[in-house]
Design an enzyme around this catalytic site. Structure first.
Site, PDB file in Angstrom:
ATOM      1  CB  CYS A   1      10.504   3.221   5.746  1.00 29.43           C
ATOM      2  SG  CYS A   1      10.297   2.591   4.067  1.00 29.43           S
TER       3      CYS A   1
ATOM      4  CB  CYS B   1      13.242  -4.547   3.986  1.00 29.17           C
ATOM      5  SG  CYS B   1      11.444  -4.394   4.142  1.00 29.17           S
TER       6      CYS B   1
END
Length: 262
Positions: free
Chosen positions: A48, A159
């Site tokens: 992440c 992302c």
């Protein structure tokens, strides 16, 4: 990494991380890492971008096995390939406002100009599978037109979700803009590390995607006679997770999915 497999933990009960404070993201990330340690993994990849930006510094002080984050390898790649010395970065608010990418890119090359843009609507759009081309184009234009005017030649997809709409982003920016996928870059970094340390699994394993546990107590190399096993762990099991997960993997999630508490 076709011969390597990892235990995957999706913190679906507490996402998104991108809208949370650094304190909360760090707390969640430590809990995630400690869960994975129970599976005796040989390394942990913080996949992440937001957790990499906000929590990694705390993780390396506590977790005693090799850790990898996505910010550094993506920044190195972008700085290396940008001929115009103009790099764009898109991501969640947490990632963008942390300034992590700007810092890392300028550590690689102080001449590079970095243009960042938070894109808070893109993740919900992807999570809800709202892939109507017209709607997608409108949202992408809303966020990227400013960066496009800066005449960047490289864009970091900051992302994990953005890989799913990579083609639409590339179409808007044009063929002269290179898109950097942090996931791919950290995988290459991890591959080099495993080979240099002699920790890579042997090449005679049957190739699978990514999900397996290696027992550190019995050695870090996976035995050549074992078939890698996929393990999917989530903190909240929903139909949406299965749908989005299948989009990421490019097929059905045929491994066992288990709901866990951290």
């Amino acid at each position: 990494l076709p011969n390597e497999s990892l235990v995957y933990l999706g913190d679906t009960a507490r996402i998104p991380y991108g809208t949370r404070s650094q304190e909360t993201v760090t707390k969640f990330s430590l809990e995630d890492a400690r869960f994975l340690l129970q599976e005796n993994v040989k390394v942990i990849v913080v996949a992440c971008n937001t957790a990499s930006a906000l929590a990694f510094a705390s993780l390396v002080k506590i977790i005693k096995i090799p850790l990898f984050e996505v910010i550094t390898p993506a920044s190195k790649k972008a700085a290396a390939i940008s001929k115009a010395k103009k790099v764009g970065v898109i991501g969640t608010r947490g990632t963008i406002f942390s300034g992590a990418y700007e810092k890392k890119i300028r550590e690689e090359d102080r001449i590079v100009k970095v243009f960042s843009q938070a894109c808070p609507l893109l993740v919900p759009l992807i999570e809800e599978n709202e892939m109507d081309p017209k709607l997608l184009t409108i949202i992408i234009r809303k966020y990227l037109r400013g960066i496009k005017k800066k005449e960047i030649d490289t864009l970091i997809l900051g992302c994990t979700h953005y890989l799913i709409i990579k083609e639409a982003i590339g179409k808007f920016l044009g063929k002269d803009v290179s898109l950097v996928n942090p996931g791919q870059e950290v995988a290459l970094t991890l591959k080099d590390f495993l080979i240099k340390k002699g920790l890579n699994s042997p090449g005679n394993l049957r190739p699978v995607r990514k999900y397996y546990v290696t027992d550190l107590k019995k050695g870090l190399n996976s035995p050549g006679n074992l078939r890698p096993v996929r393990k999917y762990y989530v903190t909240d099991l929903t139909d949406r997770f299965v749908s989005v997960g299948s989009m990421f993997l490019g097929g059905e999630m045929d491994g066992k999915i288990k709901k866990v508490s951290l």
